[in-house]
Scaffold this motif. Structure first.
Motif, mmCIF file in Angstrom:
data_model
loop_
_atom_site.group_PDB
_atom_site.id
_atom_site.type_symbol
_atom_site.label_atom_id
_atom_site.label_comp_id
_atom_site.label_asym_id
_atom_site.label_seq_id
_atom_site.Cartn_x
_atom_site.Cartn_y
_atom_site.Cartn_z
ATOM 1 N N ALA A 167 0.659 -1.024 -0.049
ATOM 2 C CA ALA A 167 0.039 -0.341 -0.121
ATOM 3 C C ALA A 167 0.766 1.208 0.183
ATOM 4 C CB ALA A 167 -1.011 -0.051 1.378
ATOM 5 N N VAL A 168 0.635 2.272 -0.460
ATOM 6 C CA VAL A 168 1.064 3.652 -0.628
ATOM 7 C C VAL A 168 0.516 4.782 -0.163
ATOM 8 C CG1 VAL A 168 1.491 5.585 -2.107
ATOM 9 C CG2 VAL A 168 2.181 3.311 -2.577
ATOM 10 N N ASN A 169 0.649 4.904 1.193
ATOM 11 C CA ASN A 169 0.137 5.644 2.294
ATOM 12 C C ASN A 169 0.243 7.361 2.344
ATOM 13 O OD1 ASN A 169 -1.728 3.301 4.031
ATOM 14 N ND2 ASN A 169 0.539 2.845 3.019
ATOM 15 N N VAL A 170 -0.942 8.125 1.434
ATOM 16 C CA VAL A 170 0.078 9.380 1.157
ATOM 17 C C VAL A 170 -0.271 10.336 1.998
ATOM 18 C CG1 VAL A 170 -0.630 11.684 -0.458
ATOM 19 C CG2 VAL A 170 -0.381 9.715 -1.366
ATOM 20 N N PHE A 202 -8.799 2.217 -3.782
ATOM 21 C CA PHE A 202 -7.707 3.592 -3.828
ATOM 22 C C PHE A 202 -8.668 4.776 -3.099
ATOM 23 C CE2 PHE A 202 -7.579 2.218 -8.209
ATOM 24 C CZ PHE A 202 -9.325 2.974 -8.500
ATOM 25 N N GLU A 203 -8.157 4.801 -2.149
ATOM 26 C CA GLU A 203 -9.142 5.962 -1.709
ATOM 27 C C GLU A 203 -8.195 6.815 -1.062
ATOM 28 O OE1 GLU A 203 -10.368 4.224 1.951
ATOM 29 O OE2 GLU A 203 -8.681 4.782 3.190
ATOM 30 N N HIS A 204 -9.396 8.773 -0.792
ATOM 31 C CA HIS A 204 -8.495 9.732 -0.639
ATOM 32 C C HIS A 204 -9.793 10.844 0.059
ATOM 33 C CE1 HIS A 204 -11.147 10.931 -3.650
ATOM 34 N NE2 HIS A 204 -10.689 12.122 -3.525
ATOM 35 N N VAL A 223 -3.633 3.676 -1.896
ATOM 36 C CA VAL A 223 -3.637 3.247 -2.678
ATOM 37 C C VAL A 223 -3.700 1.238 -2.788
ATOM 38 C CG1 VAL A 223 -3.053 2.693 -5.306
ATOM 39 C CG2 VAL A 223 -3.267 5.123 -4.300
ATOM 40 N N VAL A 224 -3.698 0.307 -2.629
ATOM 41 C CA VAL A 224 -2.922 -0.827 -2.367
ATOM 42 C C VAL A 224 -2.944 -1.511 -3.368
ATOM 43 C CG1 VAL A 224 -3.337 -3.126 -1.567
ATOM 44 C CG2 VAL A 224 -4.980 -1.058 -0.270
ATOM 45 N N ASP A 251 -6.568 -3.327 5.217
ATOM 46 C CA ASP A 251 -7.246 -3.722 3.102
ATOM 47 C C ASP A 251 -6.764 -4.671 2.495
ATOM 48 O OD1 ASP A 251 -8.523 -2.924 1.029
ATOM 49 O OD2 ASP A 251 -9.131 -0.940 2.064
ATOM 50 N N GLU A 252 -7.370 -5.400 2.114
ATOM 51 C CA GLU A 252 -6.716 -6.719 0.657
ATOM 52 C C GLU A 252 -5.419 -6.866 1.296
ATOM 53 O OE1 GLU A 252 -8.005 -6.505 -1.847
ATOM 54 O OE2 GLU A 252 -9.865 -5.894 -1.867
#
Length: 168
Positions: free
Chosen positions: A72-75, A139-141, A116-117, A103-104
């Motif tokens: 996962a990319v965690n912004v 993905f979520e924001h 974003v996973v 998540d996932e």
């Protein structure tokens, strides 16, 4: 100073002038969460939806991503400097006191302004780094929140859209 070292120092100084967003890359090693701070993250494609992350070959996170096959990319938001510093440190439990949810199959930071996973689509050599191409599966924001920015060796934030990056 050797010519190679001089080039490395000069290159790092030049690249420090490139403002980047700050993210925490997370994955798992077995059942244990693994993570690190990164600024080498970029969108790659909309069809398919892909991004890239560049991870130093000497880092445990690189091995964990390769073995788990998902990350996962965690912004991070402008108030996330403590998370950036925490995940950049060498310590046994970077997740202590950090709120996450699964998540996932990977940990996602609750305080991230976007996540974003990805499934690993490719792992490409990039000198002393590995370039992971990730196929986004989730993905979520958050609508609110400005990004944490890294520039010239320090953290900062964006002002209003008409202002420049401010130093930390």
């Amino acid at each position: 100073m050797s010519e190679t070292l001089e080039m490395t120092v000069a290159f790092r100084a030049a690249m420090s002038r490139l403002a980047t967003g700050v993210s925490v890359i997370t994955t798992r090693s077995g059942s244990a969460p693994v993570g690190m701070t990164a600024s080498a993250v970029a969108a790659l494609s909309l069809d398919p939806v892909q991004l890239i992350v560049c991870i130093g070959n000497h880092l445990y996170t690189r091995t964990a991503i390769a073995e788990h096959g998902r990350f996962a990319v965690n912004v991070l938001g402008e108030n996330g400097e403590h998370l950036a510093r925490n995940f950049a440190a060498s310590k046994p439990d970077k997740f202590a006191g950090v709120e996450t949810y699964d998540d996932e199959g990977v940990p996602v930071l609750k305080d991230a302004i976007a996540a974003v996973v990805c499934d690993v689509a490719a792992a490409l050599p990039g000198g002393d780094h590995t370039i992971f191409v990730g196929n986004a599966r989730y993905f979520e924001h958050k609508v609110e929140g400005r990004p944490l920015v890294y520039f010239a060796g320090g953290f900062g934030s964006l002002g209003s859209p008409k202002q420049s990056v401010t130093a930390a």
